[in-house]
Design a protein around this motif. Structure first.
Motif, PDB file in Angstrom:
ATOM      1  N   GLN A 132      23.376  24.021  31.029  1.00 30.96           N
ATOM      2  CA  GLN A 132      24.442  23.701  30.084  1.00 30.96           C
ATOM      3  C   GLN A 132      23.894  23.603  28.660  1.00 30.96           C
ATOM      4  O   GLN A 132      22.698  23.320  28.467  1.00 30.96           O
ATOM      5  CB  GLN A 132      25.108  22.378  30.466  1.00 30.96           C
ATOM      6  CG  GLN A 132      25.971  22.466  31.704  1.00 30.96           C
ATOM      7  CD  GLN A 132      26.764  21.191  31.954  1.00 30.96           C
ATOM      8  OE1 GLN A 132      26.334  20.106  31.569  1.00 30.96           O
ATOM      9  NE2 GLN A 132      27.925  21.313  32.581  1.00 30.96           N
TER      10      GLN A 132
ATOM     11  N   SER B 222      25.549  27.800  29.356  1.00 29.27           N
ATOM     12  CA  SER B 222      27.009  27.652  29.382  1.00 29.27           C
ATOM     13  C   SER B 222      27.458  26.621  28.346  1.00 29.27           C
ATOM     14  O   SER B 222      26.748  25.656  28.063  1.00 29.27           O
ATOM     15  CB  SER B 222      27.472  27.239  30.771  1.00 29.27           C
ATOM     16  OG  SER B 222      26.954  25.969  31.098  1.00 29.27           O
TER      17      SER B 222
ATOM     18  N   PRO C 291      24.574  28.404  23.698  1.00 25.92           N
ATOM     19  CA  PRO C 291      25.089  29.595  24.380  1.00 25.92           C
ATOM     20  C   PRO C 291      24.510  30.889  23.796  1.00 25.92           C
ATOM     21  O   PRO C 291      24.295  31.854  24.549  1.00 25.92           O
ATOM     22  CB  PRO C 291      26.598  29.502  24.155  1.00 25.92           C
ATOM     23  CG  PRO C 291      26.853  28.032  24.066  1.00 25.92           C
ATOM     24  CD  PRO C 291      25.661  27.478  23.336  1.00 25.92           C
TER      25      PRO C 291
END
Length: 115
Positions: A13, A114, A87
């Protein structure tokens, strides 16, 4: 010939960290420059970080302060510590070695960040 094998990629993440490893088939003390490149879909491969045999480092502006390249001569391995991932760091990351006039590449490892 120098064979390079990357590992450590994966899905993380945004804000997370990953550490990439690149193991060489020969002593890296004989390699003048080693580094990491990346290639995102539809984009050209770019240099991310490099490390010379005498310890000089260089980083692309977009990763300065977040990524750190290092080496372990005893393990014939270089690393890329990636923190605060974004990202836009999503890409296939390749290890590179320059010894004399020859350039060597690993097979690449996918890093996906992500949002």
């Amino acid at each position: 010939q120098v064979q390079l094998v990357e590992s450590g990629g994966g899905l993380v993440q945004a804000g997370g960290s990953l550490r990439l490893s690149c193991a060489a088939s020969t002593s890296i003390s004989s390699i003048h420059v080693m580094g990491w490149y990346r290639q995102a879909p539809g984009k050209q491969r770019e240099s991310v970080a490099s490390l010379t045999s005498n310890g000089f480092t260089n980083y692309v502006d977009s990763v300065k302060g977040r990524f750190t390249i290092s080496r372990d001569n005893a393990k014939n391995t270089i690393y890329l510590q990636m923190n605060s991932l974004k990202p836009e760091d999503t890409a296939v990351y390749y290890c590179n070695a320059a010894r004399g006039p020859a350039l060597y590449w690993g097979q690449g490892t996918q890093v996906t960040v992500s949002s």
